[in-house]
Design a protein around this motif. Structure first.
Motif: not given
Length: 283
Positions: A253-267
């Protein structure tokens, strides 16, 4: 002299700092309840969607043609000569055709529209890579030529707690539904790069095993590839954080991001319990 604009939509889940860094124009989906309409990521949160699913499952709609028209007019006023738009998978939504129709009304801007055949940060990473290429001085034609190869380096998988919401929203694709749920089978879902629709990549029985299988899939990719990691979730913070912490320590893994919550419409379409894994292969 070329002046290249970047356009994507609110389901790309791009962090604000990336949107600002590359001046990405964002088109917003709409979330429609019986008595009110919301603008994705503007006046509604994912929590509102999940907290109200027991009362009403809303519908969604692509960004309005008026919003698309406004974006292109602004680009003209600011002297843009070219535009690159990366959209949510056309196998799941009609936004690709919407942008195409509007762009044809603005021939002064040479526009390339790319169907990401992906979702969330899978879509987002493609437009981010375009931003990096612009920053390096790449021409419009050079970037357009590179985008399909960027897409090939993308690996995306997700699991949901129930298939109910994908079925109700018409997004089930080639994922087995009712019988699998009765047997508590949890499909690991990916997106077919040919038609942009969901399909079952693998399947196991039970939630815990499905999350472990996702980690196993990630580790198998990382055996031979150095990757950037992103994990997103839909009302599944604890499960997604565990997966993120487990995979981010892998030496490839060269870099990592915790993207968190999806957009509301995806939910709206995933329902609560989604955990998504994105691995982007470095060149």
């Amino acid at each position: 002299m070329e002046k290249i604009a970047l356009i994507t939509d609110s389901t790309s889940d791009l962090p604000d700092n990336i949107v600002k860094k590359y001046n990405i124009k964002m088109l917003h989906y709409r979330i429609i309840y019986k008595n009110r309409e919301f603008i994705d990521k503007i006046d509604i949160t994912p929590e509102y969607v999940y907290n109200n699913l027991h009362r009403e499952i809303p519908t969604s709609s692509i960004p309005s043609m008026d919003e698309m028209e406004k974006v292109f007019k602004e680009l003209e006023e600011k002297g843009y000569t070219h535009a690159i738009a990366v959209t949510l998978s056309a196998g799941l939504t009609g936004i690709y055709n919407g942008i195409r129709v509007v762009s044809e009304n603005h021939p002064e801007i040479k526009t390339y529209i790319f169907d990401s055949k992906s979702i969330s940060m899978g879509e987002g990473v493609i437009i981010e890579e375009c931003g990096k290429l612009i920053e390096k001085g790449a021409s419009f034609s050079e970037i357009v030529d590179k985008i399909p190869d960027i897409r090939k380096r993308l690996n995306l998988f997700f699991v949901v707690d129930t298939l109910e919401y994908l079925k109700k929203g018409g997004r089930i694709g080639k994922v087995a539904g009712t019988i699998a749920e009765l047997l508590n089978i949890k499909p690991i879902v990916s997106i077919d790069i040919n038609d942009g629709k969901y399909y079952t990549y693998d399947k196991v029985r039970g939630r815990k095993k499905s999350l472990n299988k996702m980690i196993e899939i990630g580790e198998n990719i990382l055996k031979t590839k150095k990757c950037r990691l992103c994990v997103v979730h839909g009302c599944a913070l604890e499960d997604s954080q565990k997966m993120f912490q487990e995979l981010k320590k892998h030496p490839n893994i060269v870099s990592s991001v915790f993207g968190g919550a999806l957009s509301p419409v995806s939910g709206v379409h995933s329902g609560p319990g989604l955990v998504g894994l994105i691995l982007f292969e470095e060149e």
